[in-house]
Design a protein around this motif. Sequence first.
Motif, short mmCIF file in Angstrom:
data_model
loop_
_atom_site.label_atom_id
_atom_site.label_comp_id
_atom_site.label_asym_id
_atom_site.label_seq_id
_atom_site.Cartn_x
_atom_site.Cartn_y
_atom_site.Cartn_z
N GLU A 1 3.29 1.76 -2.01
CA GLU A 1 3.59 2.47 -3.50
C GLU A 1 2.76 1.74 -4.31
OE1 GLU A 1 7.52 2.65 -5.03
OE2 GLU A 1 8.18 2.66 -2.97
N ARG A 2 1.41 2.36 -4.37
CA ARG A 2 0.43 1.28 -4.96
C ARG A 2 0.44 1.33 -6.58
NH1 ARG A 2 -4.39 0.97 -1.75
NH2 ARG A 2 -4.10 2.26 0.33
N ASN A 3 1.19 2.30 -7.34
CA ASN A 3 1.60 2.37 -8.61
C ASN A 3 2.63 1.46 -9.46
OD1 ASN A 3 -0.83 3.98 -8.94
ND2 ASN A 3 0.59 5.95 -8.53
N LYS B 1 0.86 -1.26 0.15
CA LYS B 1 -0.02 0.02 -0.01
C LYS B 1 0.98 1.31 -0.12
CE LYS B 1 -3.97 -2.23 2.41
NZ LYS B 1 -4.66 -2.13 3.68
#
Length: 100
Positions: A56-58, A54
Amino acid sequence: MEQQLEKVLAEIAARQDTVGALLANRQGLCLGTKGDIDPNVSGIGMAISEQVAKLERNTTVPPTICLYSGNKRCVIQKDGEITGVIFKQQTAASATAAGN
């Protein structure tokens, strides 16, 4: 699939500094273990990997979590639906390599 998991666990456990390894599914249930590792760690390992993801979601690369305590470490990584937890102990050879 079970034979593939056993093969992966055997390969991980065969490494010189590995004390134990386990694989968990997305619910945190232990799919298998090798070496000296408590199967109950599977849920904790999965939860840690979910929380770190969560941050670094991308990103397309799953995070690798390393927890250190004295001469021991725990490495956690999620790959798709499977989370791996590996316990390692620093050996004299790895301590020498790390110092160079």
